[in-house]
Write a protein that holds these residues in place. Structure first.
Motif, PDB file in Angstrom:
ATOM      1  N   ALA A  94       0.864  -1.198   0.000  1.00  0.00           N
ATOM      2  CA  ALA A  94       0.000   0.000   0.000  1.00  0.00           C
ATOM      3  C   ALA A  94       0.898   1.245   0.000  1.00  0.00           C
ATOM      4  CB  ALA A  94      -0.955   0.016   1.178  1.00  0.00           C
ATOM      5  N   ARG A  95       1.865   1.244  -0.890  1.00  0.00           N
ATOM      6  CA  ARG A  95       2.936   2.237  -0.887  1.00  0.00           C
ATOM      7  C   ARG A  95       2.418   3.668  -1.025  1.00  0.00           C
ATOM      8  NH1 ARG A  95       5.414  -2.231  -3.395  1.00  0.00           N
ATOM      9  NH2 ARG A  95       4.785  -1.724  -5.528  1.00  0.00           N
ATOM     10  N   TYR A  96       2.979   4.504  -0.189  1.00  0.00           N
ATOM     11  CA  TYR A  96       2.713   5.945  -0.205  1.00  0.00           C
ATOM     12  C   TYR A  96       1.233   6.283  -0.011  1.00  0.00           C
ATOM     13  CZ  TYR A  96       7.527   5.839  -1.546  1.00  0.00           C
ATOM     14  OH  TYR A  96       8.861   5.563  -1.551  1.00  0.00           O
ATOM     15  N   THR A  97       0.540   5.393   0.672  1.00  0.00           N
ATOM     16  CA  THR A  97      -0.772   5.720   1.224  1.00  0.00           C
ATOM     17  C   THR A  97      -0.568   5.968   2.714  1.00  0.00           C
ATOM     18  OG1 THR A  97      -1.384   3.464   1.814  1.00  0.00           O
ATOM     19  CG2 THR A  97      -1.843   4.167  -0.455  1.00  0.00           C
ATOM     20  N   PRO A  98      -1.537   6.580   3.397  1.00  0.00           N
ATOM     21  CA  PRO A  98      -1.329   6.858   4.829  1.00  0.00           C
ATOM     22  C   PRO A  98      -1.117   5.618   5.680  1.00  0.00           C
ATOM     23  CG  PRO A  98      -3.104   8.204   3.963  1.00  0.00           C
ATOM     24  CD  PRO A  98      -2.755   7.237   2.883  1.00  0.00           C
ATOM     25  N   LEU A  99      -1.526   4.449   5.191  1.00  0.00           N
ATOM     26  CA  LEU A  99      -1.338   3.227   5.974  1.00  0.00           C
ATOM     27  C   LEU A  99      -0.366   2.271   5.283  1.00  0.00           C
ATOM     28  CD1 LEU A  99      -4.889   2.462   7.387  1.00  0.00           C
ATOM     29  CD2 LEU A  99      -2.872   3.210   8.628  1.00  0.00           C
ATOM     30  N   GLN A 100       0.677   2.811   4.653  1.00  0.00           N
ATOM     31  CA  GLN A 100       1.667   1.929   4.044  1.00  0.00           C
ATOM     32  C   GLN A 100       2.292   1.056   5.128  1.00  0.00           C
ATOM     33  OE1 GLN A 100       4.638   4.243   2.061  1.00  0.00           O
ATOM     34  NE2 GLN A 100       5.159   5.465   3.849  1.00  0.00           N
ATOM     35  N   ALA A 101       2.411  -0.230   4.818  1.00  0.00           N
ATOM     36  CA  ALA A 101       2.882  -1.212   5.804  1.00  0.00           C
ATOM     37  C   ALA A 101       4.168  -1.853   5.307  1.00  0.00           C
ATOM     38  CB  ALA A 101       1.815  -2.278   6.025  1.00  0.00           C
ATOM     39  N   VAL A 102       5.088  -2.091   6.218  1.00  0.00           N
ATOM     40  CA  VAL A 102       6.362  -2.729   5.882  1.00  0.00           C
ATOM     41  C   VAL A 102       6.266  -4.209   6.223  1.00  0.00           C
ATOM     42  CG1 VAL A 102       8.837  -2.784   6.324  1.00  0.00           C
ATOM     43  CG2 VAL A 102       7.619  -0.597   6.307  1.00  0.00           C
ATOM     44  N   VAL A 103       6.591  -5.058   5.248  1.00  0.00           N
ATOM     45  CA  VAL A 103       6.509  -6.499   5.430  1.00  0.00           C
ATOM     46  C   VAL A 103       7.830  -7.139   5.010  1.00  0.00           C
ATOM     47  CG1 VAL A 103       4.016  -6.476   4.993  1.00  0.00           C
ATOM     48  CG2 VAL A 103       5.599  -6.928   3.100  1.00  0.00           C
ATOM     49  N   LEU A 104       7.992  -8.402   5.389  1.00  0.00           N
ATOM     50  CA  LEU A 104       9.133  -9.201   4.945  1.00  0.00           C
ATOM     51  C   LEU A 104       8.683 -10.032   3.752  1.00  0.00           C
ATOM     52  CD1 LEU A 104      12.047 -10.293   5.438  1.00  0.00           C
ATOM     53  CD2 LEU A 104      10.985 -12.098   6.830  1.00  0.00           C
ATOM     54  N   ALA A 105       9.162  -9.702   2.557  1.00  0.00           N
ATOM     55  CA  ALA A 105       8.809 -10.465   1.365  1.00  0.00           C
ATOM     56  C   ALA A 105       9.611 -11.757   1.316  1.00  0.00           C
ATOM     57  CB  ALA A 105       9.052  -9.640   0.108  1.00  0.00           C
ATOM     58  N   ALA A 106       9.012 -12.783   0.758  1.00  0.00           N
ATOM     59  CA  ALA A 106       9.656 -14.095   0.731  1.00  0.00           C
ATOM     60  C   ALA A 106      10.975 -14.079  -0.013  1.00  0.00           C
ATOM     61  CB  ALA A 106       8.713 -15.112   0.100  1.00  0.00           C
ATOM     62  N   ASP A 107      11.100 -13.165  -0.997  1.00  0.00           N
ATOM     63  CA  ASP A 107      12.303 -13.185  -1.828  1.00  0.00           C
ATOM     64  C   ASP A 107      13.313 -12.096  -1.488  1.00  0.00           C
ATOM     65  OD1 ASP A 107      10.422 -11.364  -2.665  1.00  0.00           O
ATOM     66  OD2 ASP A 107      10.741 -11.656  -4.796  1.00  0.00           O
ATOM     67  N   GLU A 108      13.096 -11.333  -0.431  1.00  0.00           N
ATOM     68  CA  GLU A 108      14.093 -10.304  -0.116  1.00  0.00           C
ATOM     69  C   GLU A 108      15.231 -10.898   0.705  1.00  0.00           C
ATOM     70  OE1 GLU A 108      13.320  -7.182   2.861  1.00  0.00           O
ATOM     71  OE2 GLU A 108      11.238  -7.881   2.885  1.00  0.00           O
ATOM     72  N   GLU A 109      16.295 -10.130   0.842  1.00  0.00           N
ATOM     73  CA  GLU A 109      17.549 -10.668   1.384  1.00  0.00           C
ATOM     74  C   GLU A 109      17.421 -11.222   2.794  1.00  0.00           C
ATOM     75  OE1 GLU A 109      20.722  -7.902   1.015  1.00  0.00           O
ATOM     76  OE2 GLU A 109      20.727  -7.936  -1.171  1.00  0.00           O
ATOM     77  N   ALA A 110      16.595 -10.599   3.633  1.00  0.00           N
ATOM     78  CA  ALA A 110      16.484 -11.051   5.018  1.00  0.00           C
ATOM     79  C   ALA A 110      15.580 -12.264   5.182  1.00  0.00           C
ATOM     80  CB  ALA A 110      15.968  -9.906   5.894  1.00  0.00           C
ATOM     81  N   SER A 111      14.922 -12.684   4.132  1.00  0.00           N
ATOM     82  CA  SER A 111      13.965 -13.785   4.236  1.00  0.00           C
ATOM     83  C   SER A 111      14.669 -15.129   4.337  1.00  0.00           C
ATOM     84  CB  SER A 111      13.047 -13.795   3.014  1.00  0.00           C
ATOM     85  OG  SER A 111      12.287 -14.991   2.963  1.00  0.00           O
ATOM     86  N   PRO A 112      14.189 -16.019   5.209  1.00  0.00           N
ATOM     87  CA  PRO A 112      14.767 -17.371   5.260  1.00  0.00           C
ATOM     88  C   PRO A 112      14.493 -18.176   3.997  1.00  0.00           C
ATOM     89  CG  PRO A 112      12.839 -17.199   6.699  1.00  0.00           C
ATOM     90  CD  PRO A 112      13.165 -15.809   6.244  1.00  0.00           C
ATOM     91  N   LEU A 113      13.577 -17.705   3.168  1.00  0.00           N
ATOM     92  CA  LEU A 113      13.266 -18.400   1.918  1.00  0.00           C
ATOM     93  C   LEU A 113      14.046 -17.854   0.727  1.00  0.00           C
ATOM     94  CD1 LEU A 113       9.378 -18.691   2.255  1.00  0.00           C
ATOM     95  CD2 LEU A 113      11.090 -20.475   2.673  1.00  0.00           C
ATOM     96  N   ARG A 114      14.849 -16.851   0.970  1.00  0.00           N
ATOM     97  CA  ARG A 114      15.572 -16.199  -0.131  1.00  0.00           C
ATOM     98  C   ARG A 114      16.350 -17.205  -0.978  1.00  0.00           C
ATOM     99  NH1 ARG A 114      16.879 -11.018  -2.592  1.00  0.00           N
ATOM    100  NH2 ARG A 114      19.022 -11.172  -3.309  1.00  0.00           N
ATOM    101  N   ARG A 115      17.094 -18.082  -0.336  1.00  0.00           N
ATOM    102  CA  ARG A 115      17.927 -19.042  -1.075  1.00  0.00           C
ATOM    103  C   ARG A 115      17.066 -19.984  -1.915  1.00  0.00           C
ATOM    104  NH1 ARG A 115      22.982 -21.569  -0.362  1.00  0.00           N
ATOM    105  NH2 ARG A 115      23.338 -22.856  -2.203  1.00  0.00           N
ATOM    106  N   ALA A 116      15.985 -20.484  -1.327  1.00  0.00           N
ATOM    107  CA  ALA A 116      15.119 -21.416  -2.051  1.00  0.00           C
ATOM    108  C   ALA A 116      14.513 -20.759  -3.276  1.00  0.00           C
ATOM    109  CB  ALA A 116      14.021 -21.941  -1.132  1.00  0.00           C
ATOM    110  N   LEU A 117      14.136 -19.493  -3.154  1.00  0.00           N
ATOM    111  CA  LEU A 117      13.491 -18.815  -4.270  1.00  0.00           C
ATOM    112  C   LEU A 117      14.485 -18.381  -5.340  1.00  0.00           C
ATOM    113  CD1 LEU A 117      11.098 -19.000  -2.359  1.00  0.00           C
ATOM    114  CD2 LEU A 117      10.448 -16.704  -3.039  1.00  0.00           C
TER     115      LEU A 117
END
Length: 370
Positions: A94-117
């Motif tokens: 919900a980027r750049y809306t008043p309720l934009q929320a930060v989440v951990l995406a499955a494929d980003e660097e900090a994700s434990p699933l990063r390697r698998a993906l």
């Protein structure tokens, strides 16, 4: 663009996974404002409202008389803000809306699933059922599990309807039957998050270990009555995504003999456009072999011009009725229940059956790192 109201929580109502419903007394700004309203809060965003809390509301859905989303939405509990959460995610929904929320995406660097993906660039032939409306989800799942009860099925939710997966009571009720939910694009609140449908399919296969996936938007389909102005256009793009990732696209055309609108009778013009003009890759178009004869004639005439590149698949559907009626949710589409539009739900269930038939003999093969 937003109708703001202040209110005070006066009573609890109900709750389900990710959502809390309360009764709120409004501070009226117009003579036609109701005294009390149903209000919905997502605790992960605004905290959990309690009786006596003053709340800030967005009442657009009430003003428009929306059926699917007819709630006042709690934007903030300003006198009792939730604590900050220091999470590892860096993906903003919900980027750049008043309720934009930060989440951990499955494929980003900090994700434990990063390697698998990153190690797996495709979904290894996984069948994926693609539908227009959210209401098809439980029927498709019933069709899969009627023939393959041990199949691990993931729901990949696109962002054409509701953004928070928490809004859907259907998803909440189906949680014991699903391997998990992946929310894609601007949608959020699934068991896994992803940046788009492609990474969402990879997350379903290699993160949730799915044997099969269902792709459809969340609740609240948008349609303007024009040829191209509807959110279900994305169903055609999902066919292309599945094919690009080496999966098997199984299309569930929106079929109805009960819709009062001619453009949605037989095969909805939404499906004809999405699968006939947007989908560039071939898919299986599923039509029950035992549709009522007059409806079947219309449906086949409408779908014939789509073949090739697609092909029509015709499994039996009538015997899936017990599986549909045994679901832990009430089946409803556009205000019509199962008994009022059997063709719609049986067609969706048949798509699930067709996808299940293409599964390999060994299930549970889509695990992490597969």
């Amino acid at each position: 663009m937003i109708r703001w109201r202040w209110g005070t929580v006066v009573a609890p109502r109900t709750s389900w996974h990710g959502s809390v419903e309360v009764e709120v007394a409004l501070e009226a700004r117009r003579p036609d404002d109701p005294e009390r309203v149903r209000a919905l809060a997502y605790p992960a965003l605004v905290g959990t409202p309690r009786v006596g809390d003053r709340v800030l509301l967005n009442v657009n859905a009430l003003a428009l008389g929306l059926g699917t989303g007819g709630y006042a939405l709690i934007v903030a509990v300003p006198d009792r803000l939730p604590d900050d959460v220091d999470a590892p995610g860096h993906v903003v929904k919900a980027r750049y809306t008043p309720l934009q929320a930060v989440v951990l995406a499955a494929d980003e660097e900090a994700s434990p699933l990063r390697r698998a993906l990153t190690d797996n660039a495709d979904i290894s032939g996984m069948p994926v059922v693609i539908a227009d409306l959210h209401s098809a989800l439980p029927a498709i799942l019933a069709g899969v599990h009627a023939d393959r009860p041990s199949a691990r099925v993931a729901y990949v939710m696109t962002d054409g309807g509701a953004l928070p997966a928490w809004f859907s009571r259907t998803v909440d009720a189906l949680r014991p039957l699903l391997a998990g939910t992946v929310t894609t694009g601007q949608a959020f609140g699934g068991d896994l998050e992803s940046t788009n449908v492609h990474s969402g399919l990879l997350a379903a296969r290699h993160g949730l270990g799915a044997d099969l996936a269902i792709v459809t938007q969340g609740p609240g389909n948008l349609g303007t009555g024009t040829s191209w102005g509807f959110s279900g256009v994305a169903a055609g793009e999902a066919v292309n995504a599945v094919a690009a990732l080496g999966g098997r696209p199984v299309a569930a055309p929106r079929i109805s003999g009960a819709d009062p609108r001619p453009r949605h009778r037989g095969v909805s013009h939404h499906s004809l456009t999405a699968f006939g003009r947007v989908a560039l890759a071939p898919a299986d178009l599923v039509v029950p072999s035992d549709l009522e004869a007059d409806l079947a004639l219309v449906v086949h005439e409408q779908l014939r011009p789509l073949c090739p590149p697609h092909r029509i698949v015709t499994p039996v559907a009538e015997d899936l009725e017990p599986a549909l009626l045994a679901l832990p949710v009430r089946l409803s589409t556009m205000g019509r229940r199962y008994e009022e539009d059997r063709a719609y739900f049986l067609a969706a269930a048949a798509a699930g059956r067709a996808a299940a038939a293409s599964l390999r003999s060994g299930l549970g093969e889509g695990g992490v790192g597969d």
